[in-house]
Scaffold this active site. Structure first.
Site, PDB file in Angstrom:
ATOM      1  N   THR A 178      39.038  47.122  44.037  1.00 37.93           N
ATOM      2  CA  THR A 178      39.454  47.107  45.443  1.00 37.93           C
ATOM      3  C   THR A 178      39.123  48.330  46.291  1.00 37.93           C
ATOM      4  O   THR A 178      39.275  49.456  45.838  1.00 37.93           O
ATOM      5  CB  THR A 178      40.984  46.988  45.419  1.00 37.93           C
ATOM      6  N   THR A 229      44.777  50.165  43.639  1.00 44.84           N
ATOM      7  CA  THR A 229      43.498  49.671  43.141  1.00 44.84           C
ATOM      8  C   THR A 229      43.578  49.593  41.623  1.00 44.84           C
ATOM      9  O   THR A 229      44.219  50.437  40.996  1.00 44.84           O
ATOM     10  CB  THR A 229      42.324  50.564  43.603  1.00 44.84           C
ATOM     11  N   GLY A 230      42.969  48.580  41.056  1.00 47.52           N
ATOM     12  CA  GLY A 230      43.047  48.405  39.609  1.00 47.52           C
ATOM     13  C   GLY A 230      43.495  46.997  39.283  1.00 47.52           C
ATOM     14  O   GLY A 230      43.270  46.065  40.063  1.00 47.52           O
ATOM     15  N   GLY A 232      45.360  43.929  39.300  1.00 52.22           N
ATOM     16  CA  GLY A 232      46.311  43.401  40.273  1.00 52.22           C
ATOM     17  C   GLY A 232      47.608  42.913  39.660  1.00 52.22           C
ATOM     18  O   GLY A 232      48.676  43.009  40.268  1.00 52.22           O
TER      19      GLY A 232
HETATM   20  N1  GLY Z   1      43.213  44.944  42.520  1.00 50.07           N
HETATM   21  C1  GLY Z   1      42.448  43.837  42.755  1.00 50.07           C
HETATM   22  C2  GLY Z   1      42.791  42.665  41.979  1.00 50.07           C
HETATM   23  O1  GLY Z   1      43.346  42.774  40.884  1.00 50.07           O
HETATM   24  O2  GLY Z   1      42.516  41.602  42.422  1.00 50.07           O
END
Ligand code: GLY
Length: 311
Positions: A178, A229-230, A232
């Site tokens: 992300t 970020t990472g 989800g």
């Molecule tokens: N952080 C983005 C996702 O896991 O979709």
């Protein structure tokens, strides 16, 4: 730390060495774009939208044009935006062909009564308002998808403990997550925005944290702003962006981000990064992934960018 007005990230994960320079150039460009908007008197919301658009249009990042592909080989992009002044916010999910998912999230926030809209209906709304469409399934991501599918079929990837393993994978076909941006405007208003193609080889229909207020992003003028970020699923289960904002009631942005990531490591393991901005304009970066590509633009401290943050 002096008065930053915008901090952007281009994703946590494992960034191969040969992509560092191009990733850092991308986040610097995005931070500069958001900063210009702010300098021209634009709001924090306008600044974070502009910064995220810059990254959605840059195929190095896993968002918009660079979105990774799901198990079926298709793009299903998610994005979210939140206004710290009004606590208004919205997410969009499962988008196939919106050129800039973040602009559709802003449209949903501004024009509807909803906080999450997914799929074809969401895209039809964007089209009705004249938002541009584009083919987001670019050849590089198709090549990476074919390689990843092959690895999966050979059981070299054991599907999903899976997301984390993929995120940390050294083979380089999956990695960057992300994009996001918290910002503070001249009136002291905070905002946050993020956008993603999600995790590679996700099930069709899987929605991540990025469009979910509190998980992928949060902004509240009384607390701060944060984007995650990472993986989800971790961000959603631990509501990490809201947790980081709550921590900023008494901690600086850096201490709040570090605390949130420490809690994540203890409770859920590795695979996450947080970027935060507090009411005083101090920023924080923490992650338990190998890299987190970020840039901050401060009024008097200039442009800073790195592939790792303070952990
Ligand atoms: N952080 C983005 C996702 O896991 O979709």
């Amino acid at each position: 730390m002096a008065n930053p007005t915008i901090i952007v990230h281009g994703g946590a994960g494992n960034w191969p060495k040969n992509k560092h320079a191009i990733g850092l150039a991308g986040v610097r460009k995005a931070a500069t774009r958001g900063f210009q908007i702010r300098q021209q008197g634009g709001s924090a919301i306008q600044a974070v939208e502009a910064a995220v658009i810059e990254m959605e249009d840059n195929p190095i990042f896993n968002a918009g044009k660079g979105s990774t592909l799901n198990l079926a080989g298709n793009v299903e992009a998610d994005a979210g935006i939140m206004d710290g002044k009004t606590l208004g916010g919205a997410g969009v999910a499962l988008l196939h062909h919106m050129k800039n998912p973040i602009s559709l999230a802003k449209l949903v926030m501004e024009k509807t009564d909803h906080a999450l809209l997914a799929g074809k209906t969401a895209e039809r709304l964007g089209e009705a308002y004249g938002l541009p469409v584009a083919n987001l399934r670019i050849p590089e991501r198709v090549r990476q998808w074919k390689k990843a599918k092959h690895e999966l079929e050979k059981r070299r990837i054991s599907d999903f403990p899976r997301n984390l393993k993929l995120l940390q994978d050294k083979r380089g076909f999956f990695l960057r997550d992300t994009v996001g941006a918290p910002a503070l405007d001249q009136k002291g208003n905070l905002a946050a925005a993020d956008s993603t193609g999600g995790v590679s080889l996700k099930f069709p229909g899987r929605i991540g944290d990025s469009p979910i207020l509190g998980a992928g992003l949060y902004a509240d003028n009384r607390l701060g702003a944060a984007t995650a970020t990472g993986v989800g699923e971790i961000a959603m289960r631990l509501v990490v962006s809201k947790s980081a904002c709550d921590a900023m009631l008494s901690l600086t942005a850096q201490s709040a981000a570090a605390k949130t990531v420490r809690d994540v490591t203890r409770l859920a393991g590795r695979g996450l990064g947080i970027v935060s901005l507090d009411r005083k304009g101090r920023y924080g970066i923490a992650h338990n992934t190998p890299h987190l590509c970020w840039a901050a633009l401060t009024k008097d401290g200039g442009l800073v960018s790195q592939m790792v943050g303070r952990r």
